[in-house]
Design an enzyme around this catalytic site. Structure first.
Site, PDB file in Angstrom:
ATOM      1  N   HIS A  82       0.826  -1.202  -0.135  1.00  0.00           N
ATOM      2  CA  HIS A  82      -0.132   0.097   0.056  1.00  0.00           C
ATOM      3  C   HIS A  82       0.981   1.290   0.084  1.00  0.00           C
ATOM      4  O   HIS A  82       0.462   2.204  -0.815  1.00  0.00           O
ATOM      5  CB  HIS A  82      -0.851   0.120   1.192  1.00  0.00           C
ATOM      6  CG  HIS A  82      -1.507   1.495   1.170  1.00  0.00           C
ATOM      7  ND1 HIS A  82      -1.372   2.344   2.107  1.00  0.00           N
ATOM      8  CD2 HIS A  82      -2.922   1.679   0.895  1.00  0.00           C
ATOM      9  CE1 HIS A  82      -2.219   3.293   1.899  1.00  0.00           C
ATOM     10  NE2 HIS A  82      -3.173   2.860   1.043  1.00  0.00           N
ATOM     11  N   GLU A 141      43.181   1.874 -24.854  1.00  0.00           N
ATOM     12  CA  GLU A 141      43.500   2.800 -23.869  1.00  0.00           C
ATOM     13  C   GLU A 141      45.010   2.798 -23.728  1.00  0.00           C
ATOM     14  O   GLU A 141      45.348   3.348 -22.654  1.00  0.00           O
ATOM     15  CB  GLU A 141      42.662   2.287 -22.727  1.00  0.00           C
ATOM     16  CG  GLU A 141      42.926   0.883 -22.202  1.00  0.00           C
ATOM     17  CD  GLU A 141      41.749   0.347 -21.135  1.00  0.00           C
ATOM     18  OE1 GLU A 141      41.327   1.162 -20.590  1.00  0.00           O
ATOM     19  OE2 GLU A 141      41.565  -0.805 -21.078  1.00  0.00           O
ATOM     20  N   ARG A 158      32.042  -4.862 -20.240  1.00  0.00           N
ATOM     21  CA  ARG A 158      33.501  -5.069 -20.076  1.00  0.00           C
ATOM     22  C   ARG A 158      33.952  -5.994 -19.115  1.00  0.00           C
ATOM     23  O   ARG A 158      33.414  -5.703 -17.879  1.00  0.00           O
ATOM     24  CB  ARG A 158      34.038  -3.391 -19.697  1.00  0.00           C
ATOM     25  CG  ARG A 158      35.711  -3.531 -19.670  1.00  0.00           C
ATOM     26  CD  ARG A 158      36.185  -2.044 -19.316  1.00  0.00           C
ATOM     27  NE  ARG A 158      36.004  -1.683 -17.886  1.00  0.00           N
ATOM     28  CZ  ARG A 158      36.082  -0.389 -17.506  1.00  0.00           C
ATOM     29  NH1 ARG A 158      36.610   0.424 -18.391  1.00  0.00           N
ATOM     30  NH2 ARG A 158      35.684  -0.103 -16.422  1.00  0.00           N
ATOM     31  N   GLY A 211      38.874   4.214 -24.829  1.00  0.00           N
ATOM     32  CA  GLY A 211      38.829   4.630 -23.311  1.00  0.00           C
ATOM     33  C   GLY A 211      39.756   5.870 -23.293  1.00  0.00           C
ATOM     34  O   GLY A 211      40.883   5.704 -22.961  1.00  0.00           O
ATOM     35  N   ARG A 263      30.153  -1.689 -16.953  1.00  0.00           N
ATOM     36  CA  ARG A 263      31.326  -2.188 -15.998  1.00  0.00           C
ATOM     37  C   ARG A 263      30.880  -3.096 -15.160  1.00  0.00           C
ATOM     38  O   ARG A 263      30.290  -2.916 -14.165  1.00  0.00           O
ATOM     39  CB  ARG A 263      31.764  -0.706 -15.247  1.00  0.00           C
ATOM     40  CG  ARG A 263      32.140   0.541 -16.077  1.00  0.00           C
ATOM     41  CD  ARG A 263      32.558   1.711 -15.345  1.00  0.00           C
ATOM     42  NE  ARG A 263      32.727   2.606 -15.891  1.00  0.00           N
ATOM     43  CZ  ARG A 263      31.807   3.856 -16.284  1.00  0.00           C
ATOM     44  NH1 ARG A 263      30.496   3.657 -15.914  1.00  0.00           N
ATOM     45  NH2 ARG A 263      32.219   4.986 -16.834  1.00  0.00           N
ATOM     46  N   ASN A 298      40.116   8.220 -21.032  1.00  0.00           N
ATOM     47  CA  ASN A 298      40.704   8.583 -19.824  1.00  0.00           C
ATOM     48  C   ASN A 298      42.056   7.762 -19.574  1.00  0.00           C
ATOM     49  O   ASN A 298      43.148   8.716 -19.409  1.00  0.00           O
ATOM     50  CB  ASN A 298      39.674   8.118 -18.730  1.00  0.00           C
ATOM     51  CG  ASN A 298      38.642   8.636 -18.333  1.00  0.00           C
ATOM     52  OD1 ASN A 298      38.415   9.760 -19.221  1.00  0.00           O
ATOM     53  ND2 ASN A 298      37.621   8.151 -17.696  1.00  0.00           N
ATOM     54  N   ASP A 299      42.203   6.464 -19.810  1.00  0.00           N
ATOM     55  CA  ASP A 299      43.497   5.947 -19.658  1.00  0.00           C
ATOM     56  C   ASP A 299      44.388   6.088 -20.961  1.00  0.00           C
ATOM     57  O   ASP A 299      45.626   6.416 -20.612  1.00  0.00           O
ATOM     58  CB  ASP A 299      43.335   4.272 -19.559  1.00  0.00           C
ATOM     59  CG  ASP A 299      43.133   3.954 -18.210  1.00  0.00           C
ATOM     60  OD1 ASP A 299      43.180   4.608 -17.239  1.00  0.00           O
ATOM     61  OD2 ASP A 299      42.811   2.686 -17.839  1.00  0.00           O
ATOM     62  N   CYS A 309      34.198   5.490 -25.604  1.00  0.00           N
ATOM     63  CA  CYS A 309      33.170   5.259 -24.280  1.00  0.00           C
ATOM     64  C   CYS A 309      34.013   5.986 -22.939  1.00  0.00           C
ATOM     65  O   CYS A 309      33.726   5.771 -22.051  1.00  0.00           O
ATOM     66  CB  CYS A 309      33.293   3.860 -23.819  1.00  0.00           C
ATOM     67  SG  CYS A 309      34.628   2.934 -23.427  1.00  0.00           S
TER      68      CYS A 309
END
Length: 803
Positions: free
Chosen positions: A421, A681, A579, A702, A511, A704-705, A752
């Site tokens: 409820h 990466e 991944r 990737g 991830r 970032n890396d 990504c």
């Protein structure tokens, strides 16, 4: 001379056009009896009293002037709602039965007993208002139901009490709010063979996700005993989520979620005629077992799909399993009234920037964040103590709580599931709620400042103090068409269904390590080699989490596969790139039991991570569990849109070794449509891109890396933050080179990394270079989509330059 209106109609004589005669609930039961029996949907036999019978009951005792006067006094403020309700109920409970109506009910009951083959058969007596279950008014729980009613006298008394319940305080208040004339709403009563779920279980089922409106799942809640405890939120039920598109695919069991509920009590038959049901504690064995087997979950889900298809709209259903025959029945079905009426364009995104200590957790209802003061109320009788705009904290709610709930900013309860409820009414009121916390009334204090967060997925969190958070409005309908695929970066399975309305081209990065750390929590090697775990606290935690699993590794495989399945299902049949785990050693060490299996490294960012782990004796058996989870995801659950991606693969030789290990674990590139991608990466991935392209189906950049290793900058270093720039010319050159190599090799290439999410202006560079897909965070999707569309328009006029 016209034929008099009937007082009784069998379910087989009514359908959904009969709402004015028998109310929405009974009309729906008749609709299913007449039209869905051939599809295997079972409905217990029964009959309904008509609206004509209700009006004759009123005419026999002439309470209409009393009703009108009482309502008038209340609306003018002369009397309180409780006094008004008590006055009206007393008038109906004292009213005599017209003999013709009473005999019609008795005769219909005798016929039902004969059909069942059981004298004085036990029946359920349920109210069905003739204005109920309309698209804008559910009337959920506004009138009473009575279970385990036996004998003609008891049946007539239960029917009289149903009539009186038309004037409970909550029903009066609800009709007044919705604008229904109290003297124009009649009550029909459904009398239905009791399903002996007191000997088995019962619950509620929706053909739509109740929190997000995701229309490709069936949600099933269940508990032992009669179903009232689930509806009222008096127990924490089991929960199943089933993926509808794969229900009829041979060999698949598309159950995305199985959550074991506490189920602390169950409602059973009682011998007391005044109180025909009672609650008793469940046994430890009942609490540790699911009410439904997987085969029953799938059968119910197929019924939900059939019922939804017949009605042409998402449905809210109640089911019950007979403990004597083992058969399952649908005992109610009505249109879902919240998610199915929401607009499809606007999405809200909440981001909590800072928050206090976590106080309690439970199931999240809604998707908002609210900060305020706790107001603990133990009974709706204490309504005068409630502070408007406060956060209501209580054990559970029922319809008597609605006047208080309307005044709350958020609701937190000890008990209840997604179909309780508290959950249903919170959705109708647009309030965030957290149900089934177990300890809220103990851990939250009156007057305490807290933040209620329902914006972090299926799980809701109550934090200490007033958190700092921001709200963004996303209009998915404003996203333009693009040739470049715009995909999503997702990690949290619990939040995946929130974004199903975004017109994304799939998931470019899911991830796995997030699912491992939040849903599995145990280091996989601690399950493979449990005997080697020396830490007593870790051993105890592992034993507790894996209780009920004969093989502890099955715990890892099941939790991981089901967690990932929600992400894969949210965008099925579009590609979802998962991944494989990319923890660093220091992160793996933080998993339960992980410390004893991980080496100490000075620089984990460049150490034992990614592909190098998968064939190493240190982790090879753990990687095998990851592969088992992916196989279950693709084969058992049927989600073959899943693509595997290998992170941090340093050399071409290492790539070959990883593909061999995948094949040893049943994941052979190219078989059953399996694609395997590699993260780009590391500079070696760019330099040797053509060689890598011979081994993989695609690249996912990737950024970032790649930026970190191209510029030699630790991405986590505060001192070097100004140097970390994904739009640096050196990084852009690397990205351009791998795109050219991928095009030359005829393999897919996407990006990504975080750059497009954080800097939408990065998108034109990627479009000009000919990237196939860009994956972004969901809250950046609309902005990036617009930037890409503008860049594509420009690119049509500007030839691509390849350096």
């Amino acid at each position: 001379m016209s034929k008099p209106a009937p007082l009784i109609l069998g379910f087989e004589s009514v359908d959904r056009t009969s709402v004015a005669q028998v109310g929405g609930k009974n009309a729906s039961l008749g609709e299913m009896v007449r039209n869905l029996g051939g599809r295997g949907v079972r409905v217990p036999p029964g009959f309904a009293t008509t609206a004509e019978a209700y009006w004759r009951f009123l005419d026999a005792s002439s309470p209409c002037p009393v009703i009108a006067a009482a309502i008038s006094d209340w609306t003018m403020g002369k009397t309180s709602l409780p006094d008004t309700g008590a006055r009206l109920r007393a008038a109906l409970l004292a009213a005599p039965w017209p003999e013709e109506s009473a005999e019609a009910i008795r005769a219909a009951y005798r016929d039902l007993c004969a059909r069942i083959g059981r004298p004085d058969a036990d029946v359920a007596v349920r109210s069905s208002a003739t204005a109920e279950d309309l698209p804008d008014a559910s009337f959920a729980g506004q009138q009473e139901s009575f279970l385990n009613i036996r004998g003609e006298a008891a049946l007539l008394e239960a029917c009289r009490r149903c009539y009186a319940s038309l004037f409970t305080d909550r029903a009066i208040s609800y009709r007044q709010t919705k604008g229904f004339d109290h003297l124009r709403v009649a009550l029909s009563i459904g009398v239905q063979q009791m399903v002996r779920s007191d000997l088995a279980g019962a619950g509620v089922m929706f053909s739509i996700d109740t929190e997000t409106g995701f229309d490709k799942v069936v949600l099933i809640n269940g508990a032992w005993g009669l179903g009232e405890n689930v509806v009222q939120g008096a127990v924490d039920p089991d929960e199943h989520q089933v993926f509808k598109p794969l229900l009829d695919q041979p060999g698949t069991v598309p159950i995305l979620e199985k959550r074991l509920g506490g189920k602390a009590q169950k409602m059973i038959y009682a011998q007391d005629g005044e109180h025909p049901t009672r609650n008793i504690p469940t046994t430890p064995a009942e609490r540790s077992a699911f009410v439904l087997a997987d085969t029953e979950v799938l059968a119910l889900s197929r019924w939900a799909v059939a019922i939804e298809a017949h009605y042409g709209c998402p449905m809210d259903m109640e089911w019950a399993k007979d403990g004597e025959s083992g058969e399952i029945f649908i005992v109610q079905a009505r249109p879902e009234t919240v998610q199915s009426r929401l607009g499809s364009g606007a999405l809200r995104s909440f981001r909590i920037n800072s928050k206090g200590a976590l106080l309690v957790t439970g199931l999240a209802i809604g998707d908002a964040v609210v900060a305020g003061q706790v107001c603990r109320i133990d009974s709706p009788r204490d309504i005068d103590r409630f502070v408007d705009g406060a956060i209501l904290v209580t054990t559970a709610t029922d319809p008597d709580w609605v006047p208080i709930m309307k005044r709350a900013a958020a609701i937190v309860t000890d008990h209840g599931g997604r179909t309780s409820h508290a959950a249903i009414v919170s959705r109708e009121l647009g309030l965030p709620a957290i149900v089934g916390t177990e300890t809220a009334t103990r851990d939250l204090q009156a007057g305490q400042e807290v933040t209620v967060s329902c914006a972090e997925g299926d799980e809701g969190f109550v934090y200490e103090g007033r958190a700092q958070f921001e709200t963004r409005e996303l209009d998915a309908s404003a996203a333009p068409e693009t040739t470049t695929q715009i995909m999503l970066n997702l990690a949290n399975p619990a939040a995946a269904f929130r974004w199903w309305r975004l017109p994304a081209d799939g998931v470019g990065l899911a991830r796995m390590e997030f699912v491992v750390s939040n849903h599995v929590k145990i280091h996989p090697m601690a399950l493979v080699r449990f005997e080697a775990v020396e830490d007593p606290e870790a051993r105890a935690a592992i034993e507790a989490l894996t209780a009920g699993y004969v093989d502890r590794t099955e715990y890892f495989v099941e939790r991981l596969s089901r967690g990932l399945s929600r992400i894969a299902a949210a965008f099925h049949p579009k590609p979802v790139i998962i991944r494989m785990s990319d923890f660093k050693t220091n992160e793996y060490s933080n998993l339960i039991g992980g410390a004893g299996f991980e080496p100490k490294e000075e620089n984990p960012m460049l150490g034992f991570r990614g592909a190098s782990r998968y064939y190493s004796p240190r982790y090879r058996e753990g990687f095998a569990l990851e592969c088992r989870a992916i196989r279950r995801l693709r084969e058992d659950l049927g989600l073959r849109n899943v693509i595997v991606m290998i992170p941090f693969c340093r050399t071409v030789d290492e790539a070959r070794r990883v593909l061999e290990v995948l094949a040893e674990n049943g994941l052979v590139r190219g078989e059953e449509g399996l694609q395997v991608y590699v993260m780009c990466e590391i500079p070696s991935n760019v330099i040797l891109a053509r060689q890598f392209a011979e081994l993989f189906d695609g690249f996912s950049i990737g950024s970032n890396d790649l930026t970190q290793l191209t510029l030699g900058v630790d991405r986590d270093s505060g001192e070097l933050a100004e140097l970390f720039n994904e739009q640096d010319p050196a990084v852009e050159w690397m990205i351009d080179q791998v795109i050219v190599s991928a095009h030359d090799a005829g393999v897919k290439v996407g990006l990504c990394g975080e750059a497009p999410s954080n800097h939408p202006e990065f998108a034109p560079f990627l479009v000009q270079r000919g990237i196939a897909s860009i994956s972004v965070n969901p809250d950046s999707f609309v902005a990036v989509k617009a930037a890409v569309a503008a860049a594509e328009e420009t690119a049509h006029r500007t030839p691509r330059r390849i350096p």
